[in-house]
Design an enzyme around this catalytic site. Sequence first.
Site, PDB file in Angstrom:
ATOM      1  N   ASP A 141      -8.691  -5.167  -6.956  1.00 46.10           N
ATOM      2  CA  ASP A 141      -8.324  -4.038  -5.938  1.00 46.10           C
ATOM      3  C   ASP A 141      -8.959  -2.727  -6.448  1.00 46.10           C
ATOM      4  OD1 ASP A 141      -7.308  -2.151  -4.240  1.00 46.10           O
ATOM      5  OD2 ASP A 141      -5.206  -3.128  -4.467  1.00 46.10           O
ATOM      6  N   SER A 179       0.885  -1.218   0.050  1.00 43.24           N
ATOM      7  CA  SER A 179      -0.108   0.000   0.089  1.00 43.24           C
ATOM      8  C   SER A 179       0.942   1.207   0.059  1.00 43.24           C
ATOM      9  CB  SER A 179      -0.949  -0.053   1.143  1.00 43.24           C
ATOM     10  OG  SER A 179      -1.958  -1.119   1.106  1.00 43.24           O
ATOM     11  N   HIS A 200      -7.933  -5.285  -2.157  1.00 41.91           N
ATOM     12  CA  HIS A 200      -6.465  -4.864  -1.793  1.00 41.91           C
ATOM     13  C   HIS A 200      -5.619  -5.567  -1.106  1.00 41.91           C
ATOM     14  CE1 HIS A 200      -3.588  -1.422  -1.292  1.00 41.91           C
ATOM     15  NE2 HIS A 200      -3.597  -1.726   0.007  1.00 41.91           N
TER      16      HIS A 200
END
Length: 717
Positions: free
Chosen positions: A662, A587, A694
Amino acid sequence: MKKLVLFLLLLSATVIVHGQQKNLSMLDAMANVRTTLAPQSLRGLQFLYGKEDYVYIKPLNNEMAWFTGNAGKKEDQLFLTLKQLNQKLRVAQQDTLAAMPAIQFNKGKEWIFAVNGKQLAYNPSANTFTTLMDRSLAGKDKAERSVAGYTAYLENYNLFVNDGQTAKQVTNDGTANVVYASSVHRDEFGISKGTFWSNNGKQLAFYRMDQSMVADYPIIDWTSRPAKNINIKYPMAGDKSHEVTVGVYNAQTQNVVYLKTGEPAEQYLTNIAWSPDDKYVYIAVLNRGQNHMELKQFDAQTGNYIKTLFEERDAKYVEPLVPVKFLKNDPQQFIWQSNRDGWNHLYLYSANGKLIKQLTKGNWEVLEVKGFDTSGDNLFYVSTEESPITRNLYVLNIRSGKSKRITTGTAVHNTEVSSSGNTVLDRFSTTKNPGTIDLVEVKTGQRKQLLQAADPLKNYALGESSIFTIKGKSGDDLYCNLFKPTHLDSTKKHPVIVYWYGGSHAQLILDQWNGGAGNYWFQYLAEQGFVVLVMDTRGSDNRGKAFEQSMFRKVGDVQMEDMMTAVDYLKRLPYTDEKNMGLFGWSFGGFNTVDFMLNHPDVFKAAVAGGAVTNWNFYEVMYTERYMDTPQENPEGYAATNLTNQIQKLKGKLLLIHGLQDNVVLQQNTVELVKKAVDNNIQVDYMIYPGHEHNVLGKDRTHLYQKVTDYFMQNLK
């Protein structure tokens, strides 16, 4: 950015020192950590409402039963068996259960649990059952019941309220574009839901989000033949955002009004709260620039704007996260949380918006308010006053402003306070203690130990690990956790792996068993001969406003500077191989990883970046504009952090990983980067995880970590 944070919270780790015979397998590190290698605990531990007695569930004669105890009893006693519960259900002509359910004993006088899809409440005093939600209601989307017996839910995009007999359709224009009673603003600003019942349960405040003006974004469903496109609404930085309003439904009059929150339409309506008498609704209204917050009061009956109680401004950004909390014994005063003095603290206000006093103060953060004691004079809260890597419970006297620490020892404490405020259930652990549960009397500090967990890793040959700080160039202490290889030979050079995140609302290093992580992967790497370093750079959470805001308008810069400080530290260790170092992040950490590999190309030989933002133009309005302003306002910052246009600087090996579905960090980020790499004849590696958003979860998570491990094994050893 809560969804971004989830992945790294499952990664951060701190493990104790041992010297036994077994080695961790990947299955141990990723799956058994939640079962056979998890520390012992007391399942379902909670207080009985209105009492100092606690209950928990454990096996008894091959089935689960509830046990109870208190400070005065040396031995816990049997409280409730499945046979006893089923007998009560039969007498009430309710369905019986094949297994003991999870029961909420601490939310009120009634016990709340589910039976075959229904939600029931049992009153032990009257020995009666009430159906809170039948099977059809309990299965509805966003179903939420009020204390008055009304249930709000979504159906066919519209909001309904059921009074127990009939359902009233509250809205009529709900569509995929007009969303009701759901979380808005991409779950930022502390928002996690879209319905807010009044204190008496007869009025409902709810969100209405019009996202018709937001461009569609395609997410492909690969499970059908042919694959099909599913559009989502994804407002990208600098583009048109959605427009939110707040409605109020009166369940008795069946009337709906919308609060007159005014213009501009693109603003953030956050931290919704009701006044104690249910006459008013309070909203923290934040401008799109996120540098000006106004706490506004609205009339719940008419929707009229009453007044602004106070404002907060910041040259960088304001981020309200917690609604007002009115005093239990004084409806004319409330508590507000703010980091206006540089640290998140509690402030006491009058109901007309006048600041009475600052309740807490210091270079530490209030993390959570637990609630009041019976009198309402004392407030319990959790803070980092002892250390940024610990959590402790305090009780604050509102009148005197004096605080008293309830929990003891350097540790991370997770606590529950009894409804009276006289007793605390204290679950805590440290890097050397897998877990202790104590019952604590608030006034005397006397403790009764309920559990001391055994070490689940006592038979494993683990490397040494330690938490420490290094001094950054900014003068800040940077917390690190170092894992040394099992059976370290300090005369030899060992390859290195560094894991980081470095973004807001996340903290990797905690003085807690396994660092609060969901796996033992870092220790597994140490068993493979790696030196592993985990670190929190500037930008991380719970270190004050200046520490987080240091990345404003050019994310990545301070993180890279702090990483170089860590690299310099690693190079000074006699047993590290500076020619074989790897970097890993997910991330925001994935962004930082790629950013570092491109701007410091000769430091790490190999890197893995998962779910990485590689161009902040592709990330959502709310998060991105808080830290970067808009692309129109900060073109230099966006250009500097557009990693796609810098891929030609890559020298080391880089593996990009992305969930194919995602909807948080769009796959377009890494696809664009790969395309530019191909155009520039730069080699990168790429792995997708179909069916995952994600976070790569379930059994595929073990596959992911094996993939990452293999990549470092191939390139660093």
